[in-house]
Motif scaffolding. Structure first.
Motif, PDB file in Angstrom:
ATOM      1  N   VAL A  35       0.850  -1.182   0.000  1.00 24.27           N
ATOM      2  CA  VAL A  35       0.000   0.000   0.000  1.00 24.27           C
ATOM      3  C   VAL A  35       0.892   1.240   0.000  1.00 24.27           C
ATOM      4  O   VAL A  35       1.929   1.267   0.654  1.00 24.27           O
ATOM      5  CB  VAL A  35      -0.986  -0.007   1.206  1.00 24.27           C
ATOM      6  CG1 VAL A  35      -0.268  -0.033   2.508  1.00 24.27           C
ATOM      7  CG2 VAL A  35      -1.942   1.155   1.133  1.00 24.27           C
ATOM      8  N   VAL A  36       0.477   2.247  -0.758  1.00 20.91           N
ATOM      9  CA  VAL A  36       1.201   3.509  -0.788  1.00 20.91           C
ATOM     10  C   VAL A  36       0.318   4.569  -0.130  1.00 20.91           C
ATOM     11  O   VAL A  36      -0.891   4.594  -0.318  1.00 20.91           O
ATOM     12  CB  VAL A  36       1.599   3.903  -2.236  1.00 20.91           C
ATOM     13  CG1 VAL A  36       0.402   4.139  -3.119  1.00 20.91           C
ATOM     14  CG2 VAL A  36       2.501   5.101  -2.247  1.00 20.91           C
ATOM     15  N   GLU A  68       8.469  -4.364  -6.280  1.00 17.35           N
ATOM     16  CA  GLU A  68       7.183  -4.197  -5.605  1.00 17.35           C
ATOM     17  C   GLU A  68       6.786  -2.730  -5.532  1.00 17.35           C
ATOM     18  O   GLU A  68       5.617  -2.386  -5.717  1.00 17.35           O
ATOM     19  CB  GLU A  68       7.246  -4.801  -4.199  1.00 17.35           C
ATOM     20  CG  GLU A  68       7.368  -6.303  -4.195  1.00 17.35           C
ATOM     21  CD  GLU A  68       7.554  -6.883  -2.809  1.00 17.35           C
ATOM     22  OE1 GLU A  68       7.179  -8.047  -2.623  1.00 17.35           O
ATOM     23  OE2 GLU A  68       8.061  -6.176  -1.918  1.00 17.35           O
ATOM     24  N   ILE A  69       7.755  -1.869  -5.290  1.00 18.42           N
ATOM     25  CA  ILE A  69       7.463  -0.432  -5.241  1.00 18.42           C
ATOM     26  C   ILE A  69       6.952   0.041  -6.591  1.00 18.42           C
ATOM     27  O   ILE A  69       5.959   0.773  -6.682  1.00 18.42           O
ATOM     28  CB  ILE A  69       8.717   0.357  -4.805  1.00 18.42           C
ATOM     29  CG1 ILE A  69       9.065   0.025  -3.359  1.00 18.42           C
ATOM     30  CG2 ILE A  69       8.505   1.854  -4.970  1.00 18.42           C
ATOM     31  CD1 ILE A  69      10.408   0.549  -2.913  1.00 18.42           C
ATOM     32  N   GLY A  78      -3.261   2.026  -5.670  1.00 22.22           N
ATOM     33  CA  GLY A  78      -2.155   2.082  -4.726  1.00 22.22           C
ATOM     34  C   GLY A  78      -2.248   1.047  -3.625  1.00 22.22           C
ATOM     35  O   GLY A  78      -1.660   1.198  -2.566  1.00 22.22           O
ATOM     36  N   LEU A  79      -2.986  -0.034  -3.877  1.00 17.58           N
ATOM     37  CA  LEU A  79      -3.154  -1.103  -2.892  1.00 17.58           C
ATOM     38  C   LEU A  79      -3.308  -2.418  -3.641  1.00 17.58           C
ATOM     39  O   LEU A  79      -4.297  -2.636  -4.332  1.00 17.58           O
ATOM     40  CB  LEU A  79      -4.384  -0.835  -2.025  1.00 17.58           C
ATOM     41  CG  LEU A  79      -4.728  -1.845  -0.954  1.00 17.58           C
ATOM     42  CD1 LEU A  79      -3.582  -2.032   0.015  1.00 17.58           C
ATOM     43  CD2 LEU A  79      -5.970  -1.422  -0.207  1.00 17.58           C
ATOM     44  N   ILE A  80      -2.289  -3.279  -3.541  1.00 20.00           N
ATOM     45  CA  ILE A  80      -2.301  -4.544  -4.257  1.00 20.00           C
ATOM     46  C   ILE A  80      -1.877  -5.679  -3.328  1.00 20.00           C
ATOM     47  O   ILE A  80      -1.351  -5.444  -2.249  1.00 20.00           O
ATOM     48  CB  ILE A  80      -1.376  -4.500  -5.499  1.00 20.00           C
ATOM     49  CG1 ILE A  80       0.039  -4.078  -5.117  1.00 20.00           C
ATOM     50  CG2 ILE A  80      -1.945  -3.575  -6.558  1.00 20.00           C
ATOM     51  CD1 ILE A  80       1.020  -4.072  -6.274  1.00 20.00           C
ATOM     52  N   TRP A  81      -2.103  -6.926  -3.775  1.00 24.06           N
ATOM     53  CA  TRP A  81      -1.754  -8.099  -2.986  1.00 24.06           C
ATOM     54  C   TRP A  81      -1.420  -9.258  -3.916  1.00 24.06           C
ATOM     55  O   TRP A  81      -1.778  -9.254  -5.087  1.00 24.06           O
ATOM     56  CB  TRP A  81      -2.887  -8.506  -2.052  1.00 24.06           C
ATOM     57  CG  TRP A  81      -4.090  -9.019  -2.776  1.00 24.06           C
ATOM     58  CD1 TRP A  81      -5.075  -8.289  -3.361  1.00 24.06           C
ATOM     59  CD2 TRP A  81      -4.424 -10.385  -3.024  1.00 24.06           C
ATOM     60  NE1 TRP A  81      -6.003  -9.101  -3.948  1.00 24.06           N
ATOM     61  CE2 TRP A  81      -5.621 -10.393  -3.754  1.00 24.06           C
ATOM     62  CE3 TRP A  81      -3.820 -11.588  -2.702  1.00 24.06           C
ATOM     63  CZ2 TRP A  81      -6.230 -11.580  -4.167  1.00 24.06           C
ATOM     64  CZ3 TRP A  81      -4.424 -12.762  -3.110  1.00 24.06           C
ATOM     65  CH2 TRP A  81      -5.624 -12.752  -3.823  1.00 24.06           C
ATOM     66  N   PHE A 102      -6.848  -4.869  -4.500  1.00 20.05           N
ATOM     67  CA  PHE A 102      -7.520  -5.277  -3.274  1.00 20.05           C
ATOM     68  C   PHE A 102      -9.002  -5.524  -3.512  1.00 20.05           C
ATOM     69  O   PHE A 102      -9.607  -6.356  -2.860  1.00 20.05           O
ATOM     70  CB  PHE A 102      -7.332  -4.221  -2.184  1.00 20.05           C
ATOM     71  CG  PHE A 102      -7.796  -4.686  -0.839  1.00 20.05           C
ATOM     72  CD1 PHE A 102      -6.972  -5.472  -0.059  1.00 20.05           C
ATOM     73  CD2 PHE A 102      -9.050  -4.363  -0.366  1.00 20.05           C
ATOM     74  CE1 PHE A 102      -7.394  -5.927   1.180  1.00 20.05           C
ATOM     75  CE2 PHE A 102      -9.477  -4.810   0.870  1.00 20.05           C
ATOM     76  CZ  PHE A 102      -8.645  -5.598   1.648  1.00 20.05           C
ATOM     77  N   LYS A 103      -9.589  -4.821  -4.465  1.00 17.27           N
ATOM     78  CA  LYS A 103     -11.015  -4.980  -4.757  1.00 17.27           C
ATOM     79  C   LYS A 103     -11.369  -6.406  -5.145  1.00 17.27           C
ATOM     80  O   LYS A 103     -12.501  -6.835  -4.954  1.00 17.27           O
ATOM     81  CB  LYS A 103     -11.429  -4.023  -5.868  1.00 17.27           C
ATOM     82  CG  LYS A 103     -11.396  -2.582  -5.452  1.00 17.27           C
ATOM     83  CD  LYS A 103     -11.773  -1.674  -6.594  1.00 17.27           C
ATOM     84  CE  LYS A 103     -11.618  -0.232  -6.180  1.00 17.27           C
ATOM     85  NZ  LYS A 103     -11.933   0.679  -7.290  1.00 17.27           N
ATOM     86  N   SER A 104     -10.402  -7.156  -5.677  1.00 13.71           N
ATOM     87  CA  SER A 104     -10.689  -8.546  -6.050  1.00 13.71           C
ATOM     88  C   SER A 104     -10.953  -9.414  -4.823  1.00 13.71           C
ATOM     89  O   SER A 104     -11.629 -10.432  -4.912  1.00 13.71           O
ATOM     90  CB  SER A 104      -9.539  -9.136  -6.876  1.00 13.71           C
ATOM     91  OG  SER A 104      -8.378  -9.238  -6.078  1.00 13.71           O
TER      92      SER A 104
END
Length: 113
Positions: A35-36, A68-69, A78-81, A102-104
């Motif tokens: 997350v940024v 990753e950055i 700005g939010l992934i996993w 993240f929505k997934s």
């Protein structure tokens, strides 16, 4: 407890990376969130507001890598996993997954027939 770390960018914002245990069970790998945000507190607040209530960052043991950055900065949210295998655990199902928004995670599963 979550392992993770952070990296401060030249523009003053921060990229926070957290490794959390897999919801599928212990020993089945983990999930890495990136997350940024403007600072570490806001990054953790973003995650808590999305349902990850017991997320804390203690230390900087696993900071985000340059790749990753780049991935999180190029994502509009700005939010992934992605899933990551635990160290030492190998298997066909425990390969490193692709970065996902993240929505997934918030989408409900398709109804069963």
């Amino acid at each position: 407890m979550a392992a993770g770390g952070f990296c401060k960018l030249p523009n003053g914002s921060v990229v926070v990376a957290l490794n959390l245990p897999s919801p599928a069970g212990p020993g089945l790998g983990s999930v890495r969130f990136l997350v940024v945000a403007q600072n570490r507190a806001r990054a953790l607040t973003r995650l808590r507001n999305l349902g990850l209530r017991a997320v804390y960052l203690r230390g900087n043991a696993a900071p985000p890598t340059p790749d990753e950055i780049t991935a999180v900065l190029h994502h509009p949210d700005g939010l992934i996993w992605r899933t990551t295998p635990d160290s030492g655990v190998q298997g066909p199902d425990l390969t490193q997954g692709l970065w996902r928004p993240f929505k997934s995670l918030l989408r409900s599963p398709a109804p069963q027939a």
